[in-house]
Write a protein that holds these residues in place. Structure first.
Motif, PDB file in Angstrom:
ATOM      1  N   GLY A 172       0.725  -1.321   0.117  1.00  0.00           N
ATOM      2  CA  GLY A 172      -0.089  -0.124   0.005  1.00  0.00           C
ATOM      3  C   GLY A 172       0.882   1.383  -0.137  1.00  0.00           C
ATOM      4  N   LEU A 173       2.116   1.238   0.634  1.00  0.00           N
ATOM      5  CA  LEU A 173       2.963   2.282   0.806  1.00  0.00           C
ATOM      6  C   LEU A 173       3.437   2.507  -0.584  1.00  0.00           C
ATOM      7  CD1 LEU A 173       4.203   4.488   2.526  1.00  0.00           C
ATOM      8  CD2 LEU A 173       5.957   2.815   2.987  1.00  0.00           C
ATOM      9  N   ILE A 174       3.856   1.407  -1.170  1.00  0.00           N
ATOM     10  CA  ILE A 174       4.503   1.684  -2.532  1.00  0.00           C
ATOM     11  C   ILE A 174       3.606   2.243  -3.697  1.00  0.00           C
ATOM     12  CG2 ILE A 174       5.726   0.298  -4.288  1.00  0.00           C
ATOM     13  CD1 ILE A 174       6.680  -1.616  -2.241  1.00  0.00           C
ATOM     14  N   GLY A 175       2.223   1.709  -3.482  1.00  0.00           N
ATOM     15  CA  GLY A 175       1.435   2.229  -4.446  1.00  0.00           C
ATOM     16  C   GLY A 175       0.869   3.690  -4.043  1.00  0.00           C
ATOM     17  N   ALA A 176       0.770   4.093  -2.975  1.00  0.00           N
ATOM     18  CA  ALA A 176       0.352   5.354  -2.618  1.00  0.00           C
ATOM     19  C   ALA A 176       1.699   6.309  -2.883  1.00  0.00           C
ATOM     20  CB  ALA A 176       0.350   5.518  -1.108  1.00  0.00           C
ATOM     21  N   LEU A 177       2.971   6.018  -2.804  1.00  0.00           N
ATOM     22  CA  LEU A 177       3.979   6.882  -2.889  1.00  0.00           C
ATOM     23  C   LEU A 177       3.972   7.134  -4.742  1.00  0.00           C
ATOM     24  CD1 LEU A 177       6.854   5.621  -0.764  1.00  0.00           C
ATOM     25  CD2 LEU A 177       5.543   7.696  -0.710  1.00  0.00           C
ATOM     26  N   ILE A 178       3.777   6.244  -5.392  1.00  0.00           N
ATOM     27  CA  ILE A 178       3.697   6.206  -6.828  1.00  0.00           C
ATOM     28  C   ILE A 178       2.569   7.015  -7.104  1.00  0.00           C
ATOM     29  CG2 ILE A 178       3.090   4.906  -9.013  1.00  0.00           C
ATOM     30  CD1 ILE A 178       4.692   2.460  -7.681  1.00  0.00           C
ATOM     31  N   VAL A 179       1.184   6.689  -6.684  1.00  0.00           N
ATOM     32  CA  VAL A 179       0.040   7.776  -7.009  1.00  0.00           C
ATOM     33  C   VAL A 179       0.386   8.857  -6.620  1.00  0.00           C
ATOM     34  CG1 VAL A 179      -2.275   7.994  -6.514  1.00  0.00           C
ATOM     35  CG2 VAL A 179      -1.471   5.780  -7.062  1.00  0.00           C
ATOM     36  N   LEU A 180       0.704   9.387  -5.468  1.00  0.00           N
ATOM     37  CA  LEU A 180       0.860  10.752  -4.777  1.00  0.00           C
ATOM     38  C   LEU A 180       1.937  11.380  -5.529  1.00  0.00           C
ATOM     39  CD1 LEU A 180      -0.039   9.950  -1.121  1.00  0.00           C
ATOM     40  CD2 LEU A 180      -1.544  10.880  -3.002  1.00  0.00           C
ATOM     41  N   GLY A 181       3.112  10.630  -6.063  1.00  0.00           N
ATOM     42  CA  GLY A 181       4.189  11.355  -6.705  1.00  0.00           C
ATOM     43  C   GLY A 181       3.595  11.539  -8.183  1.00  0.00           C
ATOM     44  N   ILE A 182       2.818  10.801  -8.850  1.00  0.00           N
ATOM     45  CA  ILE A 182       2.329  11.274  -9.977  1.00  0.00           C
ATOM     46  C   ILE A 182       1.488  12.366  -9.896  1.00  0.00           C
ATOM     47  CG2 ILE A 182       0.812  10.395 -11.885  1.00  0.00           C
ATOM     48  CD1 ILE A 182       2.176   7.684 -11.524  1.00  0.00           C
ATOM     49  N   GLN A 183       0.553  12.524  -8.980  1.00  0.00           N
ATOM     50  CA  GLN A 183      -0.392  13.430  -8.752  1.00  0.00           C
ATOM     51  C   GLN A 183       0.403  14.739  -8.478  1.00  0.00           C
ATOM     52  OE1 GLN A 183      -2.823  12.450  -5.704  1.00  0.00           O
ATOM     53  NE2 GLN A 183      -4.332  10.974  -6.709  1.00  0.00           N
ATOM     54  N   ARG A 184       1.506  14.900  -7.559  1.00  0.00           N
ATOM     55  CA  ARG A 184       2.232  16.171  -7.427  1.00  0.00           C
ATOM     56  C   ARG A 184       2.673  16.487  -8.749  1.00  0.00           C
ATOM     57  NH1 ARG A 184       3.752  13.972  -1.782  1.00  0.00           N
ATOM     58  NH2 ARG A 184       2.088  14.716  -0.578  1.00  0.00           N
ATOM     59  N   ALA A 185       3.404  15.747  -9.552  1.00  0.00           N
ATOM     60  CA  ALA A 185       4.170  15.968 -10.730  1.00  0.00           C
ATOM     61  C   ALA A 185       3.298  16.641 -11.781  1.00  0.00           C
ATOM     62  CB  ALA A 185       4.942  14.643 -11.385  1.00  0.00           C
ATOM     63  N   SER A 186       2.112  16.245 -11.728  1.00  0.00           N
ATOM     64  CA  SER A 186       1.080  16.358 -12.740  1.00  0.00           C
ATOM     65  C   SER A 186       0.524  17.888 -12.415  1.00  0.00           C
ATOM     66  CB  SER A 186       0.002  15.582 -13.034  1.00  0.00           C
ATOM     67  OG  SER A 186      -0.848  15.388 -11.712  1.00  0.00           O
ATOM     68  N   ASN A 187       0.383  18.238 -11.021  1.00  0.00           N
ATOM     69  CA  ASN A 187       0.004  19.423 -10.239  1.00  0.00           C
ATOM     70  C   ASN A 187       1.050  20.541 -10.668  1.00  0.00           C
ATOM     71  OD1 ASN A 187      -2.544  18.530  -9.560  1.00  0.00           O
ATOM     72  ND2 ASN A 187      -1.651  18.151  -7.446  1.00  0.00           N
ATOM     73  N   LYS A 188       2.330  20.101 -10.607  1.00  0.00           N
ATOM     74  CA  LYS A 188       3.648  21.044 -10.916  1.00  0.00           C
ATOM     75  C   LYS A 188       3.397  21.521 -12.253  1.00  0.00           C
ATOM     76  CE  LYS A 188       6.463  19.960  -6.987  1.00  0.00           C
ATOM     77  NZ  LYS A 188       7.956  19.536  -6.511  1.00  0.00           N
ATOM     78  N   SER A 189       3.344  20.534 -13.184  1.00  0.00           N
ATOM     79  CA  SER A 189       3.402  20.574 -14.690  1.00  0.00           C
ATOM     80  C   SER A 189       2.153  21.537 -15.173  1.00  0.00           C
ATOM     81  CB  SER A 189       3.247  19.386 -15.376  1.00  0.00           C
ATOM     82  OG  SER A 189       2.192  18.472 -15.348  1.00  0.00           O
ATOM     83  N   SER A 190       1.198  21.406 -14.281  1.00  0.00           N
ATOM     84  CA  SER A 190      -0.212  22.264 -14.867  1.00  0.00           C
ATOM     85  C   SER A 190      -0.076  23.614 -14.256  1.00  0.00           C
ATOM     86  CB  SER A 190      -1.285  21.394 -14.514  1.00  0.00           C
ATOM     87  OG  SER A 190      -1.336  21.367 -13.126  1.00  0.00           O
ATOM     88  N   GLN A 191       0.717  23.930 -13.663  1.00  0.00           N
ATOM     89  CA  GLN A 191       0.892  25.367 -12.861  1.00  0.00           C
ATOM     90  C   GLN A 191       1.762  26.192 -13.702  1.00  0.00           C
ATOM     91  OE1 GLN A 191       2.165  24.882  -8.647  1.00  0.00           O
ATOM     92  NE2 GLN A 191       0.377  24.189  -8.250  1.00  0.00           N
TER      93      GLN A 191
END
Length: 191
Positions: A172-191
Protein backbone atom coordinates in the motif's frame (compact mmCIF):
# COMPACT_ATOMS: atom_id res chain seq x y z
CA UNK A 1 -28.47 24.63 -16.87
CA UNK A 2 -27.95 22.89 -20.15
CA UNK A 3 -29.97 19.80 -19.21
CA UNK A 4 -26.92 17.52 -19.01
CA UNK A 5 -26.35 15.81 -15.71
CA UNK A 6 -22.90 16.15 -14.26
CA UNK A 7 -21.06 13.03 -13.06
CA UNK A 8 -21.94 11.98 -9.53
CA UNK A 9 -19.21 12.92 -7.08
CA UNK A 10 -18.46 11.50 -3.68
CA UNK A 11 -16.46 14.57 -2.73
CA UNK A 12 -14.84 17.53 -4.41
CA UNK A 13 -11.38 16.03 -3.83
CA UNK A 14 -12.08 12.59 -5.29
CA UNK A 15 -14.92 12.53 -7.82
CA UNK A 16 -16.22 9.09 -8.76
CA UNK A 17 -18.61 7.84 -11.39
CA UNK A 18 -19.69 4.72 -13.23
CA UNK A 19 -18.27 5.70 -16.62
CA UNK A 20 -15.25 3.84 -17.86
CA UNK A 21 -13.18 4.23 -20.99
CA UNK A 22 -12.02 1.06 -22.73
CA UNK A 23 -8.32 1.83 -22.22
CA UNK A 24 -8.86 2.46 -18.50
CA UNK A 25 -10.71 -0.86 -18.17
CA UNK A 26 -7.84 -2.57 -19.97
CA UNK A 27 -5.27 -0.97 -17.64
CA UNK A 28 -7.21 -1.94 -14.50
CA UNK A 29 -7.82 -5.50 -15.70
CA UNK A 30 -4.19 -5.69 -16.86
CA UNK A 31 -2.98 -4.57 -13.43
CA UNK A 32 -4.66 -7.61 -11.92
CA UNK A 33 -3.17 -9.89 -14.56
CA UNK A 34 0.26 -8.33 -13.93
CA UNK A 35 -0.02 -9.14 -10.22
CA UNK A 36 -0.53 -12.84 -10.97
CA UNK A 37 2.27 -12.89 -13.54
CA UNK A 38 4.63 -11.29 -11.00
CA UNK A 39 3.50 -13.76 -8.34
CA UNK A 40 4.30 -16.73 -10.60
CA UNK A 41 7.54 -15.19 -11.91
CA UNK A 42 8.87 -14.63 -8.39
CA UNK A 43 7.23 -17.66 -6.79
CA UNK A 44 9.91 -18.33 -4.24
CA UNK A 45 9.03 -19.85 -0.92
CA UNK A 46 10.46 -17.50 1.66
CA UNK A 47 8.44 -19.05 4.47
CA UNK A 48 6.73 -15.68 4.94
CA UNK A 49 3.00 -15.88 4.28
CA UNK A 50 1.74 -12.93 2.27
CA UNK A 51 5.08 -11.66 0.93
CA UNK A 52 3.54 -11.26 -2.55
CA UNK A 53 1.24 -8.66 -1.03
CA UNK A 54 3.88 -6.06 -1.75
CA UNK A 55 3.41 -6.17 -5.51
CA UNK A 56 -0.28 -7.18 -5.39
CA UNK A 57 -1.39 -4.37 -3.07
CA UNK A 58 0.89 -1.84 -4.80
CA UNK A 59 -0.91 -2.61 -8.08
CA UNK A 60 -4.33 -2.60 -6.37
CA UNK A 61 -3.73 0.78 -4.71
CA UNK A 62 -2.25 2.17 -7.91
CA UNK A 63 -5.29 1.11 -9.93
CA UNK A 64 -7.90 2.06 -7.35
CA UNK A 65 -6.40 5.43 -6.36
CA UNK A 66 -5.67 6.58 -9.89
CA UNK A 67 -9.13 5.87 -11.28
CA UNK A 68 -12.42 7.71 -10.88
CA UNK A 69 -14.37 4.56 -11.77
CA UNK A 70 -16.25 3.31 -8.70
CA UNK A 71 -15.51 -0.33 -9.46
CA UNK A 72 -11.81 0.09 -10.21
CA UNK A 73 -10.68 -2.15 -7.36
CA UNK A 74 -13.16 -4.86 -8.28
CA UNK A 75 -12.14 -4.74 -11.94
CA UNK A 76 -8.48 -5.12 -10.97
CA UNK A 77 -9.40 -8.06 -8.73
CA UNK A 78 -11.38 -9.65 -11.56
CA UNK A 79 -8.31 -9.39 -13.80
CA UNK A 80 -6.18 -11.14 -11.19
CA UNK A 81 -8.84 -13.75 -10.52
CA UNK A 82 -9.19 -14.52 -14.22
CA UNK A 83 -5.42 -14.76 -14.73
CA UNK A 84 -5.06 -17.13 -11.77
CA UNK A 85 -7.35 -19.64 -13.50
CA UNK A 86 -5.19 -19.86 -16.63
CA UNK A 87 -3.30 -23.19 -16.78
CA UNK A 88 0.16 -21.61 -17.06
CA UNK A 89 -0.50 -19.21 -14.13
CA UNK A 90 -2.51 -21.53 -11.90
CA UNK A 91 -0.98 -22.57 -8.59
CA UNK A 92 -1.73 -25.65 -6.49
CA UNK A 93 -4.60 -24.02 -4.64
CA UNK A 94 -8.04 -24.41 -6.27
CA UNK A 95 -9.37 -21.34 -4.41
CA UNK A 96 -6.71 -18.84 -5.50
CA UNK A 97 -9.16 -17.14 -7.88
CA UNK A 98 -11.43 -16.38 -4.91
CA UNK A 99 -8.65 -14.87 -2.81
CA UNK A 100 -7.72 -12.54 -5.68
CA UNK A 101 -11.34 -11.36 -5.87
CA UNK A 102 -11.69 -10.32 -2.22
CA UNK A 103 -9.60 -7.11 -1.87
CA UNK A 104 -11.19 -5.23 -4.79
CA UNK A 105 -14.69 -4.76 -3.37
CA UNK A 106 -13.18 -3.81 0.01
CA UNK A 107 -11.15 -1.04 -1.64
CA UNK A 108 -14.13 0.16 -3.65
CA UNK A 109 -16.20 0.25 -0.45
CA UNK A 110 -13.52 2.27 1.36
CA UNK A 111 -13.18 4.77 -1.50
CA UNK A 112 -16.95 5.10 -1.73
CA UNK A 113 -17.61 5.72 1.97
CA UNK A 114 -14.39 7.52 2.96
CA UNK A 115 -13.70 9.70 -0.10
CA UNK A 116 -12.02 12.47 1.88
CA UNK A 117 -9.27 10.04 2.91
CA UNK A 118 -8.54 8.75 -0.60
CA UNK A 119 -5.54 11.05 -1.03
CA UNK A 120 -4.00 10.40 2.40
CA UNK A 121 -0.91 8.20 2.45
CA UNK A 122 -1.75 6.60 5.82
CA UNK A 123 -5.21 5.64 4.53
CA UNK A 124 -3.82 3.97 1.41
CA UNK A 125 -1.20 2.13 3.48
CA UNK A 126 -3.86 0.87 5.90
CA UNK A 127 -6.16 -0.03 3.02
CA UNK A 128 -3.37 -2.06 1.40
CA UNK A 129 -2.89 -3.98 4.64
CA UNK A 130 -6.59 -4.60 5.18
CA UNK A 131 -7.05 -5.55 1.54
CA UNK A 132 -4.35 -8.18 1.80
CA UNK A 133 -5.74 -9.55 5.08
CA UNK A 134 -8.79 -10.66 3.10
CA UNK A 135 -6.66 -13.58 1.86
CA UNK A 136 -6.09 -15.28 5.24
CA UNK A 137 -9.72 -14.52 6.15
CA UNK A 138 -10.79 -16.30 2.95
CA UNK A 139 -8.34 -19.15 3.55
CA UNK A 140 -9.54 -19.67 7.09
CA UNK A 141 -13.16 -19.61 5.94
CA UNK A 142 -12.49 -22.11 3.14
CA UNK A 143 -10.54 -24.32 5.53
CA UNK A 144 -13.48 -24.40 7.93
CA UNK A 145 -15.99 -25.08 5.14
CA UNK A 146 -14.04 -27.56 2.99
CA UNK A 147 -11.20 -28.80 5.18
CA UNK A 148 -8.66 -27.82 2.50
CA UNK A 149 -5.27 -27.38 4.24
CA UNK A 150 -3.49 -24.06 3.80
CA UNK A 151 0.22 -24.11 4.59
CA UNK A 152 0.26 -20.57 5.92
CA UNK A 153 -1.59 -21.73 9.05
CA UNK A 154 0.99 -24.33 10.07
CA UNK A 155 2.40 -21.92 12.69
CA UNK A 156 -0.98 -20.76 13.95
CA UNK A 157 -3.58 -18.23 12.93
CA UNK A 158 -2.05 -14.97 14.19
CA UNK A 159 1.19 -15.23 12.17
CA UNK A 160 -0.40 -15.26 8.67
CA UNK A 161 -2.77 -12.44 9.60
CA UNK A 162 0.09 -10.29 10.89
CA UNK A 163 2.39 -11.05 7.96
CA UNK A 164 -0.35 -10.39 5.38
CA UNK A 165 -1.16 -7.11 7.12
CA UNK A 166 2.51 -6.08 7.15
CA UNK A 167 3.27 -6.99 3.52
CA UNK A 168 -0.04 -5.49 2.37
CA UNK A 169 0.82 -2.24 4.14
CA UNK A 170 4.24 -2.19 2.47
CA UNK A 171 2.52 -2.71 -0.89
CA UNK A 172 0.00 0.00 0.00
CA UNK A 173 2.86 2.37 0.78
CA UNK A 174 4.56 1.62 -2.54
CA UNK A 175 1.31 2.18 -4.44
CA UNK A 176 0.49 5.35 -2.48
CA UNK A 177 3.93 6.84 -3.10
CA UNK A 178 3.62 6.17 -6.83
CA UNK A 179 0.09 7.63 -7.07
CA UNK A 180 0.79 10.66 -4.92
CA UNK A 181 4.10 11.28 -6.70
CA UNK A 182 2.36 11.24 -10.07
CA UNK A 183 -0.36 13.57 -8.76
CA UNK A 184 2.20 16.05 -7.42
CA UNK A 185 4.18 15.95 -10.65
CA UNK A 186 1.06 16.57 -12.74
CA UNK A 187 0.00 19.44 -10.43
CA UNK A 188 3.43 21.10 -10.84
CA UNK A 189 3.36 20.73 -14.62
CA UNK A 190 -0.13 22.25 -14.86
CA UNK A 191 0.86 25.35 -12.87
Amino acid sequence: MNGILSPKTASKTFPTDWTLKWWEALLLFGGGVMAVVLHRAFDTSLGLPGHHGMEWMALMILGRASSRFRGAGTLTSIGASFASTLPFLHGENPFTWLFYLLPGPLMDFAFRYFPGLANKTWFLVLLGGLGHVTKPIGQLTMNLITGWPFGSFRYGIAYPFASHLLFGMIGGLIGALIVLGIQRASNKSSQ
